[in-house]
Design a protein around this motif. Structure first.
Motif, PDB file in Angstrom:
ATOM      1  N   LYS A   1       0.856  -1.174   0.000  1.00 12.83           N
ATOM      2  CA  LYS A   1       0.000   0.000   0.000  1.00 12.83           C
ATOM      3  C   LYS A   1       0.898   1.230   0.000  1.00 12.83           C
ATOM      4  O   LYS A   1       1.870   1.292   0.745  1.00 12.83           O
ATOM      5  N   LEU A   2       0.545   2.192  -0.827  1.00 11.29           N
ATOM      6  CA  LEU A   2       1.384   3.383  -0.957  1.00 11.29           C
ATOM      7  C   LEU A   2       1.515   4.123   0.370  1.00 11.29           C
ATOM      8  O   LEU A   2       2.578   4.671   0.682  1.00 11.29           O
ATOM      9  N   GLU A   3       0.468   4.129   1.159  1.00 12.21           N
ATOM     10  CA  GLU A   3       0.494   4.877   2.418  1.00 12.21           C
ATOM     11  C   GLU A   3       1.452   4.266   3.432  1.00 12.21           C
ATOM     12  O   GLU A   3       1.767   4.891   4.446  1.00 12.21           O
ATOM     13  N   ARG A   4       1.951   3.051   3.158  1.00 12.42           N
ATOM     14  CA  ARG A   4       2.894   2.390   4.061  1.00 12.42           C
ATOM     15  C   ARG A   4       4.313   2.368   3.496  1.00 12.42           C
ATOM     16  O   ARG A   4       5.206   1.752   4.071  1.00 12.42           O
ATOM     17  N   MET A   5       4.519   3.015   2.372  1.00 15.76           N
ATOM     18  CA  MET A   5       5.839   3.037   1.748  1.00 15.76           C
ATOM     19  C   MET A   5       6.544   4.355   2.050  1.00 15.76           C
ATOM     20  O   MET A   5       5.899   5.395   2.226  1.00 15.76           O
ATOM     21  N   ASN A   6       7.877   4.302   2.085  1.00 18.05           N
ATOM     22  CA  ASN A   6       8.649   5.540   2.156  1.00 18.05           C
ATOM     23  C   ASN A   6       9.223   5.838   0.771  1.00 18.05           C
ATOM     24  O   ASN A   6       9.052   5.058  -0.168  1.00 18.05           O
ATOM     25  N   ARG A   7       9.937   6.932   0.676  1.00 18.88           N
ATOM     26  CA  ARG A   7      10.410   7.350  -0.643  1.00 18.88           C
ATOM     27  C   ARG A   7      11.410   6.358  -1.229  1.00 18.88           C
ATOM     28  O   ARG A   7      11.418   6.123  -2.440  1.00 18.88           O
ATOM     29  N   GLN A   8      12.260   5.777  -0.401  1.00 16.85           N
ATOM     30  CA  GLN A   8      13.242   4.823  -0.905  1.00 16.85           C
ATOM     31  C   GLN A   8      12.561   3.582  -1.469  1.00 16.85           C
ATOM     32  O   GLN A   8      12.942   3.067  -2.525  1.00 16.85           O
ATOM     33  N   GLN A   9      11.538   3.104  -0.781  1.00 14.50           N
ATOM     34  CA  GLN A   9      10.796   1.949  -1.284  1.00 14.50           C
ATOM     35  C   GLN A   9      10.075   2.299  -2.586  1.00 14.50           C
ATOM     36  O   GLN A   9      10.017   1.490  -3.516  1.00 14.50           O
ATOM     37  N   TYR A  10       9.536   3.497  -2.644  1.00 19.63           N
ATOM     38  CA  TYR A  10       8.848   3.946  -3.862  1.00 19.63           C
ATOM     39  C   TYR A  10       9.821   3.984  -5.045  1.00 19.63           C
ATOM     40  O   TYR A  10       9.453   3.641  -6.175  1.00 19.63           O
TER      41      TYR A  10
END
Length: 486
Positions: A150-159
């Motif tokens: 889920k995007l709301e559980r990701m940080n920028r590095q994971q994105y």
């Protein structure tokens, strides 16, 4: 004299998009040095991305130009001007032929002369605004481990570790989705002064976070170059307080019948992996809400009281963005909106062909102010306004030019390269009927006479041998024996 390209940066972006489209590869092409492009004097009036190389290219371009069209370097047929189309045409998530959440999709849509480009933005858990439509990965973007997030559980590095999918094939590309800031700077770099960015907000955000987003847009694009849309009315009210001058579009949910149809269609195609990936967001939408629950919660603002309520909350510089099915059931909403200085845009979740078929049923005064579409400006303009009719001010000199000049008004120029293969046979591809013969499209039906005469007192039709046309193509002539068997 020949003219040199006036905007090298825009030209280089077109070159990059062209290489990506032609290669069909799984990685972004290496940056080549931008060659010096020389535009022949005869084509200097056409846009900067006009194709200038190839056999008979000048004659082809001038013949297309007689229809307000030109062939771009990326192989697409584009309109020289969309001034004949009194409709705001917005590219849904950028160019529908390129990976969404990419800078290529935004730049390509700008070069295709859309009036506006719609993108979706949402926040990661660390507060970073990103250009992403779905609430989780899997459809348009994939995490390198294959896990869904889920995007709301990701940080920028994971994105940054996400990979994009190629449109059509769903192959993974060696490209990552872009952040909202990157989307804004791409738009600012390649837009024309009258093109706008429609920023649809997909995630919840507080006043501070929305202020940060608005400041980012003002700094990169500038006030007047963007507007907002969202399905959350309270969020739009917050934005009105943050930016009193910006246009705000309230996105009304899809009509319940449209949701029912999507659900039924997806059930039939659920066993097809490619079909599932293409429609995953709609599957999740239907699964999350369910049609019965969705109907009970569906709010329809397509009425005079509904428009009045929106106007009270958002002001005059606002509008209603609604499903074409909802609009067709109450076209008077357009007049209601205009009384308050508001606008009406339409979209669909049932496919672009359905959207266009409904728009064609409307008279020009009853068309919405704008449409959010997954098709080209040419196709919308031609179907609704017949905007590519030849003026017959240019006489072509080559066989290719004469073929283009002979094409009927219902020609599908989006399939121009494919259509050239039928040049010798005298066929073309129609916007609505597929492959057709040019001669039959132009031929006027002959009136059938039902008069009786002395030799045919019962009024039966008289069968007469037709004259055989032998000039269009090779004709087989069969000689039958006479009644005397000689």
């Amino acid at each position: 004299m020949a003219s040199y390209i006036k905007n090298p940066r825009r030209y280089y972006a077109v070159l990059l998009i062209s290489l990506f489209a032609l290669s069909g590869c799984k990685s972004t092409p290496e940056t080549p040095p931008a060659p010096a492009k020389v535009i022949p004097a005869q084509l200097s009036h056409l846009p900067f991305d006009v194709k200038v190389d190839g056999e008979d290219i000048v004659d082809i371009q001038l013949t297309l130009g007689d229809r307000n069209l030109y062939l771009a370097e990326n192989g697409h047929i584009k309109m020289v001007s969309i001034a004949q189309c009194p409709l705001d045409i917005s590219a849904h998530r950028g160019d529908f032929r390129l990976p969404e959440s990419s800078d290529l999709a935004i730049a390509s849509a700008l070069f295709d002369n859309y009036n506006s480009v719609e993108i979706d933005v949402m926040q990661l858990k660390d507060g970073t605004w990103v250009n992403h439509h779905d609430s989780q990965t899997g459809r348009a973007t994939v995490y390198y481990t294959g896990e869904r997030y889920k995007l709301e559980r990701m940080n920028r590095q994971q994105y940054a570790n996400l990979k994009l999918r190629q449109k059509g094939s769903n192959d993974l590309l060696d490209m990552r989705p872009i952040t909202a800031y990157e989307a804004f700077t791409t738009f600012a770099a390649y837009r024309s002064y009258d093109q706008l960015l429609n920023v649809e907000i997909k995630s919840e955000a507080n006043g501070h976070e929305l202020t940060e987003l608005d400041n980012m847009l003002r700094q990169t694009i500038g006030q007047g170059g963007f507007y907002y849309s969202a399905s959350d009315l309270e969020m739009l009210e917050k934005l009105r307080g943050i930016n009193p001058r910006v246009y705000l579009g309230f996105v009304q949910g899809a009509h319940p019948t449209s949701v029912d149809k999507v659900t039924a269609d997806l059930r039939r195609g659920a066993q097809n992996d490619d079909y599932y990936l293409d429609n995953q967001s709609n599957i999740e939408f239907a699964g999350k809400y369910g049609t019965k629950r969705y109907r009970s919660r569906y709010k329809n603002y397509a009425s005079s009281p509904g428009i009045k309520k929106l106007n009270k909350k958002l002001g005059n510089n606002s509008g209603l963005h609604l499903d074409i099915r909802s609009f067709m059931q109450n076209t008077s909403v357009l007049n209601s909106a205009h009384r308050y200085g508001m606008k009406v845009y339409t979209y669909t979740i049932n496919g672009t062909d359905y959207h266009q078929s409904q728009l064609k049923r409307l008279s020009k005064p009853k068309l919405p102010d704008g449409v959010i579409v997954d098709t080209t400006p040419y196709k919308i303009c031609q179907k609704l306004f017949n905007a590519a009719v030849p003026k017959k001010r240019y006489q072509p000199l080559t066989a290719s030019g004469r073929y283009i000049a002979s094409l009927p008004s219902d020609t599908d120029f989006d399939r121009f390269n494919e259509m050239l293969g039928y040049q010798q046979e005298g066929y073309y591809i129609s916007l609505s009927s597929g492959l057709k013969a040019i001669a039959s499209a132009k031929a006027k039906p002959k009136k059938v006479s039902h008069k009786t005469n002395a030799t045919n007192p019962h009024g039966f039709p008289t069968i007469v041998d037709e004259e055989i046309e032998t000039t269009n193509s090779k004709t087989i002539i069969l000689t039958l024996p006479s009644s005397n068997n000689d």
